[in-house]
Write an enzyme that holds these catalytic residues in place. Structure first.
Site, PDB file in Angstrom:
ATOM      1  N   ASN A 137       1.183  -1.291  -0.375  1.00 29.26           N
ATOM      2  CA  ASN A 137      -0.332   0.286   0.031  1.00 29.26           C
ATOM      3  C   ASN A 137       0.545   1.125  -0.038  1.00 29.26           C
ATOM      4  OD1 ASN A 137      -2.887  -1.704   0.363  1.00 29.26           O
ATOM      5  ND2 ASN A 137      -1.916  -1.148   2.468  1.00 29.26           N
ATOM      6  N   GLY A 158       2.095  -6.963   4.312  1.00 27.78           N
ATOM      7  CA  GLY A 158       3.516  -7.589   3.608  1.00 27.78           C
ATOM      8  C   GLY A 158       4.094  -6.909   3.096  1.00 27.78           C
ATOM      9  N   ALA A 159       4.391  -5.822   2.733  1.00 32.75           N
ATOM     10  CA  ALA A 159       5.536  -4.982   2.235  1.00 32.75           C
ATOM     11  C   ALA A 159       6.086  -4.255   3.026  1.00 32.75           C
ATOM     12  CB  ALA A 159       4.912  -3.802   1.178  1.00 32.75           C
ATOM     13  N   ASN A 160       5.606  -4.336   4.253  1.00 25.89           N
ATOM     14  CA  ASN A 160       6.303  -3.742   5.271  1.00 25.89           C
ATOM     15  C   ASN A 160       6.708  -4.940   6.336  1.00 25.89           C
ATOM     16  OD1 ASN A 160       4.705  -1.329   5.480  1.00 25.89           O
ATOM     17  ND2 ASN A 160       3.841  -1.651   7.547  1.00 25.89           N
ATOM     18  N   LEU A 202       1.035  -8.651  22.427  1.00 21.53           N
ATOM     19  CA  LEU A 202       0.326  -8.480  23.771  1.00 21.53           C
ATOM     20  C   LEU A 202       0.634  -6.696  23.752  1.00 21.53           C
ATOM     21  CD1 LEU A 202       0.654 -11.111  26.120  1.00 21.53           C
ATOM     22  CD2 LEU A 202      -1.257 -10.383  24.873  1.00 21.53           C
ATOM     23  N   ASP A 204       4.697   6.451  17.333  1.00 18.51           N
ATOM     24  CA  ASP A 204       3.200   5.476  16.246  1.00 18.51           C
ATOM     25  C   ASP A 204       3.082   3.540  15.989  1.00 18.51           C
ATOM     26  OD1 ASP A 204       1.876   5.416  13.998  1.00 18.51           O
ATOM     27  OD2 ASP A 204       3.257   6.277  13.022  1.00 18.51           O
ATOM     28  N   ASP A 240       4.356  -5.607  11.997  1.00 20.44           N
ATOM     29  CA  ASP A 240       5.007  -6.251  10.697  1.00 20.44           C
ATOM     30  C   ASP A 240       6.618  -6.197  10.821  1.00 20.44           C
ATOM     31  OD1 ASP A 240       2.509  -6.017   9.503  1.00 20.44           O
ATOM     32  OD2 ASP A 240       2.558  -3.951   9.039  1.00 20.44           O
ATOM     33  N   ARG A 261       9.382   5.938  15.769  1.00 20.41           N
ATOM     34  CA  ARG A 261       9.078   6.350  14.647  1.00 20.41           C
ATOM     35  C   ARG A 261       8.516   6.329  14.403  1.00 20.41           C
ATOM     36  NH1 ARG A 261      15.890   5.599  12.763  1.00 20.41           N
ATOM     37  NH2 ARG A 261      16.511   6.428  14.312  1.00 20.41           N
ATOM     38  N   GLY A 318       5.569   6.534  10.895  1.00 21.36           N
ATOM     39  CA  GLY A 318       5.056   5.384   9.388  1.00 21.36           C
ATOM     40  C   GLY A 318       5.933   4.203   9.569  1.00 21.36           C
TER      41      GLY A 318
HETATM   42  O1  RIB Z   1      -0.010  -3.176   9.721  1.00 17.94           O
HETATM   43  C1  RIB Z   1       0.231  -1.689   9.120  1.00 17.94           C
HETATM   44  C2  RIB Z   1      -0.274  -0.910   7.883  1.00 17.94           C
HETATM   45  O2  RIB Z   1      -1.706  -1.863   7.479  1.00 17.94           O
HETATM   46  C3  RIB Z   1       0.385   0.264   7.364  1.00 17.94           C
HETATM   47  O3  RIB Z   1       1.543  -0.013   6.457  1.00 17.94           O
HETATM   48  C4  RIB Z   1      -0.790   0.198   6.532  1.00 17.94           C
HETATM   49  O4  RIB Z   1      -0.681   0.133   4.513  1.00 17.94           O
HETATM   50  C5  RIB Z   1      -2.003  -0.805   6.309  1.00 17.94           C
HETATM   51  O5  RIB Z   1      -1.705  -1.691   5.540  1.00 17.94           O
END
Ligand code: RIB
Length: 309
Positions: A13, A43-45, A223, A248, A254, A287, A289
């Protein structure tokens, strides 16, 4: 120790992030502080998290033929991730997530899946050769469930253990859980899957037992700041997380799952892999994002094994 080889199949995303001291209630407008456009998607994360945690990563996904998709692909390639099987859909837009983050680091997220919704079993079959070269496969639920089931089936045929991060939470068919190597729900996802909110160690143990009774071989319930409950056939233990100042929480799960896959792909013991993953998750919340906040292996190790002063 040799590098682990991780296959991540899932979403990509672009995150449209607004930081605001307070989140608006329905019908309310609030004046916010900052806006950023950053790469994301579970997935990308997780692919980036595993790569930064020291693994060689292949990523299978579907993006649009638009600027967001191109930017997401460039970010993955800059990380050294194998994107041979990231397809650019000519007809659908790339996935986006609209994210609001409040002053305590908590978030609300709405995802428009776009091309992620067209990631199909046929596309997984086209990438099947990857299962021959990886030590572990990491899946989530931001792509269609039949595709997740198909990927889990192919992994099983190739003898590749699967970690399923059941996010976003939803009920799951018995055939996906039965024989699954590892399931990693957070508290909300655990409640969706078992009907039990794991707000105490006792309730977390009960929920993990329910999941193991459905055939999952190992369960890790994350948890948040309390760490993770790790349940195997031999024992159930809490692995604590280090204390940090949260800015954040987006992408903390992820960071945890990617680092966990990187560690398990090296055949490290589960409790050690979870301690490593807890440190990755903790660093990620310091951090702003998702991908932008994912830590590298050296920082994770420094938090895990602080040098005496
Ligand atoms: O887990 C965080 C992700 O959830 C964000 O990067 C957002 O794109 C959503 O998919």
């Amino acid at each position: 120790m040799s590098r682990s080889r991780v296959l991540v199949i899932g979403s990509s995303n672009t995150d449209l992030i607004v930081q605001s001291e307070r989140l608006p209630r329905p019908g309310q407008t609030v004046m916010a502080d900052t806006f950023s456009t950053l790469p994301g998607g579970k997935g990308a994360n997780q692919a980036v998290a595993a790569s930064r945690a020291g693994a060689d990563v292949s990523f299978v996904a579907r993006i649009g033929a638009d600027a967001f998709g191109l930017q997401a692909l460039c970010c993955l390639e800059a990380e050294g991730i194998d994107t041979t099987f990231v397809l650019r859909d000519p007809d659908l837009p790339s996935g986006i997530a609209s994210i609001l983050v409040d002053g305590r680091g908590e978030n609300v997220i709405a995802v428009v899946p776009g091309a992620n919704a067209a990631l199909s079993p046929v596309q997984i079959d086209a990438a099947a050769s990857l299962f021959e070269r990886v030590s572990i496969c990491l899946l989530q639920l931001e792509t269609p469930l039949p595709t997740v089931l198909h990927a889990a089936g192919l992994a099983k045929e190739h003898g590749v253990p699967v970690i399923l991060n059941p996010a976003p939470g939803r009920e799951l068919p018995p055939q996906l859980l039965s024989g699954l190597f590892l399931l990693t729900p957070n508290e909300t996802e655990t409640e969706i899957l078992t009907g039990i909110l794991p707000d105490t160690e006792k309730t977390a143990r009960r929920a993990a037992n329910i999941l193991m009774d459905r055939g999952v071989r190992n369960v890790i319930i994350t948890l948040g700041a309390r760490g993770a409950l790790v349940a195997t056939v031999r024992e159930t233990v809490i692995v604590p997380a280090p204390t940090v100042d949260a800015r954040d929480t987006t992408g903390a799960g992820d960071a945890f799952n990617g680092a966990l896959a990187a560690a398990l792909g090296q055949s490290r013991p589960l409790a050690d892999a979870v301690a490593f993953a807890n440190c990755a998750g903790a660093l990620a919340v310091t951090r702003v994002g998702a991908q932008s906040a994912l830590p590298r292996e050296t920082r994770i190790r420094a938090l895990m094994d602080p040098q005496p002063q």
